[in-house]
Enzyme design. Structure first.
Site, mmCIF file in Angstrom:
data_model
loop_
_atom_site.group_PDB
_atom_site.id
_atom_site.type_symbol
_atom_site.label_atom_id
_atom_site.label_comp_id
_atom_site.label_asym_id
_atom_site.label_seq_id
_atom_site.Cartn_x
_atom_site.Cartn_y
_atom_site.Cartn_z
ATOM 1 C CG HIS A 124 -1.567 -6.982 -2.639
ATOM 2 N ND1 HIS A 124 -2.125 -7.786 -1.676
ATOM 3 C CD2 HIS A 124 -2.595 -6.639 -3.476
ATOM 4 C CE1 HIS A 124 -3.423 -7.918 -1.913
ATOM 5 N NE2 HIS A 124 -3.737 -7.230 -2.992
ATOM 6 C CG HIS A 163 -7.591 -8.669 -3.074
ATOM 7 N ND1 HIS A 163 -8.125 -7.632 -3.809
ATOM 8 C CD2 HIS A 163 -7.836 -9.808 -3.768
ATOM 9 C CE1 HIS A 163 -8.672 -8.135 -4.924
ATOM 10 N NE2 HIS A 163 -8.513 -9.443 -4.913
HETATM 11 ZN ZN ZN Z 1 -7.986 -5.548 -3.579
#
Ligand code: ZN
Length: 338
Positions: A124, A163
């Site tokens: 991320h 994600h």
């Molecule tokens: Zn994740």
């Protein structure tokens, strides 16, 4: 060829996050499982600190300094999800350094494959922004290092964390030397990564964002690997295959609602082994998410059993509706049509 490699670091335990799913306990959970299986023949190595210049190729110095300063102050929150402690900066240096050491070992012919069991995770983290439990984008730093130091021209990243790997996607969004495929639940944090996000400029078509609905299991994930990610990667002809290996698409994971099992990760790993074998290139993985400790540990083991044994015995499955839609979308760029 020598044994597969497993990079670890005691510094991973010093990144304290308080009552947070991405906590230090993830590492001993994985290591106990590996220890109970004689490390599956993997050779353990200590992950070194990342070279500052190598880190600087992805993250600006001012941003790196901000992470260091936060740790020196005793910690704090970059955002409500992304907590730093005194040990965070050091752990993050080793997490990025381990990924680079893995790349060096793979491209130096020391080992056919390897894994980085390190934290904090990375996918991320953007160029100059910590988010989603991530500070430095370990896999992006390692891939940039493969390009800069080893002269690679094409690297394939498969991100199977539940994600969206927004940071990695952002860092390489305008690039055609990195093919990025992310399978992720949508909608879910961080909210990016829809099918139409294909990259821009020279990177047009080099971001394969494969969003799946909550509740998706093998019937969606495995055909996306087989009929989308793998054929696109085969056509791209990467010189290195790396996996952003999160295990939070497991059905027991508390942060998402996908329905994978340990065997699902093994099945995806077989496709990675098969792809790399067909291309004659090395492959490896770095740990991202995975928050049910038992599921995490067993899923890492299942993946590394496949990686370590070179098991390329893939099973073919029919494309489901999600996969067919993605095939139709990406057939403009890649030979992925039915
Ligand atoms: Zn994740």
């Amino acid at each position: 060829m020598s044994a597969p490699l497993y990079f670890r670091s005691d510094s991973s335990l010093e990144h304290e996050t308080g009552p947070h799913p991405e906590g230090p306990g993830r590492i001993p959970a994985i290591e106990r499982e590996m220890e109970a299986h004689d490390w599956l023949g993997f050779e353990r190595r200590d992950a070194p600190r990342v070279d500052p210049e190598v880190l600087g190729a992805v993250h600006p110095d001012a941003y790196v300094d901000s992470v260091r300063a936060m740790s020196e102050r005793g910690g704090g929150a970059f955002d409500p999800d992304t907590i730093a402690s005194t040990g965070t900066y050091e752990a993050a240096l080793h997490a990025a350094g381990g990924a680079c050491a893995l790349v060096d070992a793979l491209l130096g012919g020391e080992a056919p494959t390897g894994f980085c069991g390190l934290r904090p995770p990375g996918h991320h983290a953007e160029h100059a922004r910590a988010m989603g439990f991530c500070f430095f984008n370990n896999i992006a730093v390692a891939v940039q290092h493969a390009i800069d130091a080893h002269g690679l021209e094409r690297v394939f990243i498969l991100d199977w964390d539940v994600h969206h790997g927004n940071g990695t996607n952002d860092i390489f969004y305008e690039r055609r030397d990195v093919l990025f495929a992310s399978i992720h639940q949508w909608p879910l944090y961080p909210g990016t990564g829809q099918l139409c996000d294909v990259g821009v400029g020279g990177g047009d078509g080099f971001s394969l964002n494969l969003a799946v609905p909550g509740g998706s299991g093998d019937g969606t994930w495995l055909p996306l690997v087989e009929h989308l990610a793998v054929p696109a990667a085969r056509a791209f002809e990467p010189q290195l295959v790396l996996v952003s290996a999160g295990f939070d698409a497991h059905r027991d994971d508390p942060l998402a609602t996908c329905r994978l099992t340990e065997e699902s990760f093994a099945a995806m790993a077989r496709w990675v082994v098969a792809l790399a074998g067909e291309l004659g290139v090395p492959f490896g993985a770095v740990l991202e998410g995975g928050y049910d400790l038992g599921a995490l540990a067993r899923s890492v083991r299942a993946t590394l059993e496949v990686f370590g044994s070179g098991d390329a015995d893939v099973a073919s499955v029919e494309p489901d509706a999600v996969t067919q839609q993605a095939q139709s979308h990406f057939s403009r760029w890649w030979p992925v049509a039915a």
